[in-house]
Scaffold this motif. Structure first.
Motif, PDB file in Angstrom:
ATOM      1  N   ASP A 171     -39.575  22.827 -10.309  1.00 32.92           N
ATOM      2  CA  ASP A 171     -38.159  22.756 -10.675  1.00 32.92           C
ATOM      3  C   ASP A 171     -37.225  22.823  -9.470  1.00 32.92           C
ATOM      4  OD1 ASP A 171     -39.282  22.773 -13.153  1.00 32.92           O
ATOM      5  OD2 ASP A 171     -38.286  24.588 -13.879  1.00 32.92           O
ATOM      6  N   ALA A 172     -37.376  23.840  -8.634  1.00 28.61           N
ATOM      7  CA  ALA A 172     -36.444  24.036  -7.514  1.00 28.61           C
ATOM      8  C   ALA A 172     -36.534  22.886  -6.516  1.00 28.61           C
ATOM      9  CB  ALA A 172     -36.730  25.369  -6.826  1.00 28.61           C
ATOM     10  N   ALA A 173     -37.777  22.472  -6.188  1.00 26.53           N
ATOM     11  CA  ALA A 173     -37.947  21.388  -5.221  1.00 26.53           C
ATOM     12  C   ALA A 173     -37.388  20.083  -5.774  1.00 26.53           C
ATOM     13  CB  ALA A 173     -39.428  21.231  -4.878  1.00 26.53           C
ATOM     14  N   TRP A 174     -37.579  19.850  -7.075  1.00 26.82           N
ATOM     15  CA  TRP A 174     -37.058  18.609  -7.637  1.00 26.82           C
ATOM     16  C   TRP A 174     -35.529  18.604  -7.670  1.00 26.82           C
ATOM     17  CZ3 TRP A 174     -33.912  17.294 -11.704  1.00 26.82           C
ATOM     18  CH2 TRP A 174     -33.771  15.915 -11.921  1.00 26.82           C
ATOM     19  N   LEU A 175     -34.919  19.724  -8.036  1.00 23.74           N
ATOM     20  CA  LEU A 175     -33.461  19.785  -8.069  1.00 23.74           C
ATOM     21  C   LEU A 175     -32.869  19.510  -6.680  1.00 23.74           C
ATOM     22  CD1 LEU A 175     -32.874  22.835 -10.434  1.00 23.74           C
ATOM     23  CD2 LEU A 175     -32.030  20.507 -10.812  1.00 23.74           C
ATOM     24  N   ALA A 176     -33.525  20.050  -5.638  1.00 22.78           N
ATOM     25  CA  ALA A 176     -33.043  19.811  -4.276  1.00 22.78           C
ATOM     26  C   ALA A 176     -33.192  18.334  -3.910  1.00 22.78           C
ATOM     27  CB  ALA A 176     -33.814  20.685  -3.288  1.00 22.78           C
ATOM     28  N   LEU A 177     -34.332  17.732  -4.280  1.00 20.24           N
ATOM     29  CA  LEU A 177     -34.543  16.306  -4.010  1.00 20.24           C
ATOM     30  C   LEU A 177     -33.549  15.453  -4.788  1.00 20.24           C
ATOM     31  CD1 LEU A 177     -36.074  13.816  -3.026  1.00 20.24           C
ATOM     32  CD2 LEU A 177     -37.756  14.215  -4.849  1.00 20.24           C
ATOM     33  N   ASN A 178     -33.330  15.788  -6.050  1.00 25.61           N
ATOM     34  CA  ASN A 178     -32.380  15.038  -6.875  1.00 25.61           C
ATOM     35  C   ASN A 178     -30.977  15.072  -6.270  1.00 25.61           C
ATOM     36  OD1 ASN A 178     -31.638  13.760  -9.588  1.00 25.61           O
ATOM     37  ND2 ASN A 178     -30.352  15.588  -9.613  1.00 25.61           N
ATOM     38  N   ALA A 179     -30.587  16.237  -5.756  1.00 27.17           N
ATOM     39  CA  ALA A 179     -29.266  16.365  -5.145  1.00 27.17           C
ATOM     40  C   ALA A 179     -29.151  15.498  -3.888  1.00 27.17           C
ATOM     41  CB  ALA A 179     -28.993  17.832  -4.807  1.00 27.17           C
TER      42      ALA A 179
END
Length: 308
Positions: A171-179
């Motif tokens: 979750d955290a890594a994906w949210l950072a990548l999405n941003a």
């Protein structure tokens, strides 16, 4: 909606809808979508409509017998940046001023700039927008292609592998990548953990269809293709390129094309679908060109109108 005669429907504003009223609004939206060939509310609005704690205002129009003839949803999360508006009118109660009455109710209820979506770019919505002083600010294309023929080959860059999303762990890594991938996007790049969680909890979510591109040497996420399957009674199942993003550091290596192809293969071979759609901003000419090279064609447009 274009009738010059004022409606006799009663328009009311509320900050909360009871569950039965939510069910009425969702039923009206399905009828409007079936009649127009394009759903009047996007996923964001539908999720907020079902969330009693969402910052929103609701306008309802009812006939003398209590029938819900129209509904407007106002997303008041960030009024200074623009109140998001979507509205629908019951197909059996159109051309009698209901849409115009709802729109005027929106103007009376809003205290900041307005951003209203017209899904399917319906002519009556365009006429109403012009009459009320709105201007076309953004166009979102829905593109489609069949999955029955040959699909693009999945050619990943060297040192990159694909794996399925792991809810919780990624979750955290994906949210950072999405941003990073959508830093300039007005909606997608601002997703929070709550935005992600509510979608992971949706009945349609399938981690096997949420593909992550990972750098083998470090485990770093470089890109993703989140697919979705639309299933609706009486309609053909349709896949969607729900969200596809690539880290800016990985641009130019063909990863976006490879991720797109991998998702299409999953939707066809893993889910047994024969058609797929996606949404892309008209202004994103690079993405539009990529998708057209991959066999997508324009299906319909969704227009965002701005006021203030």
């Amino acid at each position: 909606m274009n009738s010059a005669e004022p409606t006799t429907d009663r328009v009311a504003r509320a900050d909360y809808l009871a569950p039965a009223e939510v069910a009425e609004a969702l039923a009206l939206a399905r009828l409007a979508g079936d009649a127009d060939g394009a759903d009047p509310f996007d996923e964001h609005t539908l999720l907020r409509l079902r969330d009693p704690e969402a910052a929103a205002a609701h306008l309802t129009a009812r006939a003398a017998d209590g029938t819900l003839t129209g509904y407007a949803h106002l997303d008041t999360t960030e009024p200074a940046a623009g109140i998001g508006v979507e509205l629908a009118v019951h197909p059996a109660y159109r051309r009698r001023g209901t849409g115009r009455a709802l729109a005027r109710g929106v103007l009376a209820a809003a205290s900041g700039p307005l951003r209203a979506w017209a899904h399917g770019d319906h002519p009556s919505a365009a006429a109403l927008a012009v009459d009320l002083g709105f201007t076309r600010a953004r166009v979102l294309w829905q593109l489609r292609r069949p999955l029955t023929g040959a699909l693009p080959e999945v050619r990943l860059p060297e040192g990159v592998t694909l794996r399925a999303y792991r809810p919780g762990a990624d979750d955290a890594a994906w949210l950072a990548l999405n941003a990073r991938a959508f830093a300039s996007h007005p909606e997608q790049g601002r997703w929070t953990e709550a935005d992600l969680r509510v979608r992971l909890a949706e009945p349609w979510f399938d981690p096997a269809g949420f593909l992550l591109a990972v750098e083998e040497s470090t485990g770093r996420l470089l890109g993703f293709h989140w697919t979705k399957v639309h299933e609706r009674p009486g309609a053909a199942r349709t896949g969607e390129v729900y969200v596809l993003g690539v880290d800016p550091s990985a641009h130019g290596g063909g990863l976006g094309r490879a991720l797109t192809a991998a998702g299409l293969v999953h939707l066809r071979d893993g889910r047994g679908l024969d058609r797929v759609m996606l949404y892309v901003d008209e202004s994103n000419t690079q993405a539009v060109a990529l998708y057209e090279r991959l066999g997508f064609a324009r299906w319909c447009g969704h227009v965002n109108y701005a006021l203030g």
